[in-house]
Design a protein around this motif. Sequence first.
Motif, PDB file in Angstrom:
ATOM      1  N   ALA A 149     -12.502  -2.983  51.743  1.00 55.39           N
ATOM      2  CA  ALA A 149     -13.897  -2.741  52.120  1.00 55.39           C
ATOM      3  C   ALA A 149     -14.199  -1.246  52.171  1.00 55.39           C
ATOM      4  O   ALA A 149     -15.277  -0.801  51.755  1.00 55.39           O
ATOM      5  CB  ALA A 149     -14.180  -3.386  53.473  1.00 55.39           C
ATOM      6  N   MET A 150     -13.240  -0.463  52.675  1.00 56.21           N
ATOM      7  CA  MET A 150     -13.429   0.993  52.711  1.00 56.21           C
ATOM      8  C   MET A 150     -13.645   1.549  51.312  1.00 56.21           C
ATOM      9  O   MET A 150     -14.580   2.326  51.062  1.00 56.21           O
ATOM     10  CB  MET A 150     -12.187   1.676  53.310  1.00 56.21           C
ATOM     11  N   GLU A 151     -12.783   1.169  50.391  1.00 50.29           N
ATOM     12  CA  GLU A 151     -12.831   1.725  49.040  1.00 50.29           C
ATOM     13  C   GLU A 151     -14.138   1.390  48.352  1.00 50.29           C
ATOM     14  O   GLU A 151     -14.778   2.256  47.743  1.00 50.29           O
ATOM     15  CB  GLU A 151     -11.649   1.199  48.228  1.00 50.29           C
TER      16      GLU A 151
ATOM     17  N   VAL B 150     -19.452   4.312  45.927  1.00 50.21           N
ATOM     18  CA  VAL B 150     -20.723   4.745  45.343  1.00 50.21           C
ATOM     19  C   VAL B 150     -21.144   6.106  45.902  1.00 50.21           C
ATOM     20  O   VAL B 150     -21.532   7.020  45.148  1.00 50.21           O
ATOM     21  CB  VAL B 150     -21.813   3.685  45.594  1.00 50.21           C
ATOM     22  N   ILE B 151     -21.041   6.267  47.223  1.00 55.92           N
ATOM     23  CA  ILE B 151     -21.485   7.520  47.847  1.00 55.92           C
ATOM     24  C   ILE B 151     -20.600   8.686  47.407  1.00 55.92           C
ATOM     25  O   ILE B 151     -21.097   9.753  47.000  1.00 55.92           O
ATOM     26  CB  ILE B 151     -21.469   7.382  49.379  1.00 55.92           C
ATOM     27  N   ALA B 152     -19.283   8.485  47.475  1.00 56.17           N
ATOM     28  CA  ALA B 152     -18.367   9.575  47.138  1.00 56.17           C
ATOM     29  C   ALA B 152     -18.469   9.968  45.669  1.00 56.17           C
ATOM     30  O   ALA B 152     -18.466  11.157  45.322  1.00 56.17           O
ATOM     31  CB  ALA B 152     -16.932   9.172  47.479  1.00 56.17           C
ATOM     32  N   LYS B 153     -18.600   8.989  44.793  1.00 54.08           N
ATOM     33  CA  LYS B 153     -18.660   9.296  43.366  1.00 54.08           C
ATOM     34  C   LYS B 153     -19.989   9.953  43.000  1.00 54.08           C
ATOM     35  O   LYS B 153     -20.037  10.853  42.158  1.00 54.08           O
ATOM     36  CB  LYS B 153     -18.423   8.030  42.551  1.00 54.08           C
TER      37      LYS B 153
ATOM     38  N   VAL C 107     -21.078   5.586  37.945  1.00 57.84           N
ATOM     39  CA  VAL C 107     -21.118   4.842  39.204  1.00 57.84           C
ATOM     40  C   VAL C 107     -20.907   3.349  38.958  1.00 57.84           C
ATOM     41  O   VAL C 107     -20.196   2.675  39.715  1.00 57.84           O
ATOM     42  CB  VAL C 107     -22.448   5.099  39.939  1.00 57.84           C
ATOM     43  N   VAL C 108     -21.510   2.821  37.895  1.00 58.17           N
ATOM     44  CA  VAL C 108     -21.311   1.403  37.573  1.00 58.17           C
ATOM     45  C   VAL C 108     -19.847   1.131  37.257  1.00 58.17           C
ATOM     46  O   VAL C 108     -19.260   0.128  37.705  1.00 58.17           O
ATOM     47  CB  VAL C 108     -22.215   0.988  36.397  1.00 58.17           C
TER      48      VAL C 108
ATOM     49  N   GLY D 237     -10.893  11.798  42.664  1.00 57.95           N
ATOM     50  CA  GLY D 237     -10.859  11.084  41.394  1.00 57.95           C
ATOM     51  C   GLY D 237     -12.128  11.266  40.588  1.00 57.95           C
ATOM     52  O   GLY D 237     -12.084  11.378  39.354  1.00 57.95           O
ATOM     53  N   SER D 238     -13.269  11.323  41.257  1.00 56.68           N
ATOM     54  CA  SER D 238     -14.532  11.536  40.554  1.00 56.68           C
ATOM     55  C   SER D 238     -14.590  12.927  39.928  1.00 56.68           C
ATOM     56  O   SER D 238     -15.059  13.097  38.794  1.00 56.68           O
ATOM     57  CB  SER D 238     -15.700  11.337  41.520  1.00 56.68           C
ATOM     58  N   LEU D 239     -14.122  13.921  40.666  1.00 57.93           N
ATOM     59  CA  LEU D 239     -14.087  15.276  40.119  1.00 57.93           C
ATOM     60  C   LEU D 239     -13.182  15.355  38.892  1.00 57.93           C
ATOM     61  O   LEU D 239     -13.541  15.961  37.870  1.00 57.93           O
ATOM     62  CB  LEU D 239     -13.608  16.262  41.190  1.00 57.93           C
ATOM     63  N   LEU D 240     -12.018  14.733  39.001  1.00 57.74           N
ATOM     64  CA  LEU D 240     -11.076  14.772  37.882  1.00 57.74           C
ATOM     65  C   LEU D 240     -11.629  14.046  36.661  1.00 57.74           C
ATOM     66  O   LEU D 240     -11.398  14.461  35.521  1.00 57.74           O
ATOM     67  CB  LEU D 240      -9.741  14.155  38.310  1.00 57.74           C
TER      68      LEU D 240
END
Length: 389
Positions: free
Chosen positions: A173-175, A180-183, A206-207, A369-372
């Motif tokens: 649930a955390m992940e 969406v917010i973190a990415k 995001v999708v 991970g999003s930055l990378l």
Amino acid sequence: MAFHYAAMPSSSSSSLSGVSSQPPLHLPRLRSPHQASRRLSALPFSRALPLPLRLRLRIPRPQLPPLPLAFSHGGGGDNDGDDNNNNGGGDGEGDGGAPDNRREALFVLAQLGRKLESLPSDLAAAVEGGRVTGEIVRRFAEMEGSALLRWLLQFQGFRERLLADDLFLAKLAMECGVGVIAKTAAEYEKRRENFVKEIDIVIADVVMAIVADFMLVYLPAPTVSLQPPLATNAGHIANFFHNCPDNAFQIALAGRSYSILQRLGAILRNGAKLFTVGTSASLIGTGVTNALIKARKAVDKELDDEVEDIPVLSTSVAYGVYMAVSSNLRYQILAGVIEQRMLEPLLHNHKLLLSALCFAVRTGNTFLGSLLWVDYARWVGVQKVQEEA
């Protein structure tokens, strides 16, 4: 120890009236330490060990009483000949604890007033084979008290993960919750003034994240292996990957062990699965994005030259490779090292604090991970930086 007796002097006997007919009183004569040591040397154990330890070594190990309540009717017994576990691991320790695991699990079942046949078939087979401990059986019984967990325990994949980690559902649930917010925040951090111009690419990312986040938690999660051994005619490669753990860094249960080669095999196997997941998620994400771009172009003709369609195939393959390498390693280390080996032993009795730290670590990992991904996508050429007008 032998004692030597000496008779009392006759003068003492004569001084006692009425008891002269009784046998004389004998007192033990103490021997010297040298004579005592010669007597002890005749005992059947080595003099190199201290006496208390020698005595303890000769005490037999107590055996658990038979547990007829835990067995299904018509079966069971205490036949240890069937306790061999072909799922065991490769560094020589393997299945030494299988009989003990089996007795312990059956003992817990008897304490709970349940029979072996009341468990799911794969869990019951694992108990019979000595592949699970009594603690796992107890955890299963406790989880059945929750309606949601009882429903999830019906599915083998969830059952293996929930029994290995009682916070697995919370981590899932955390992940998905912070994904969406973190990415989105990471996309804005990398794109800044081009964020609005590249909004279609942001939506695609995001999708893809929503589809992939679930599998990124699910696949690398530590598990309790409930799978039966493969058939004897199975190939060597299939047998090897079957015996690999689901997480390369997870702690093996009592009586189990994994070789370094098997742990490397876990990285390869999960990498192949995540490549498939990432490619499929990207196909969905880029397909949705291209559909949105075409819809916007149909409404606003001026966008024909400003917005380009996203290359579906190359983006999907690039994202699959990214998940197989970067995401695979990061999430395996996160679940197997940081959470299971570091945070869990330290905060085992403080679940609320443990959940909060897991939330913080997973949020940071998602953002990283999003930055990378943005840097990697630009490096391989599937995404381009939009120039200022």
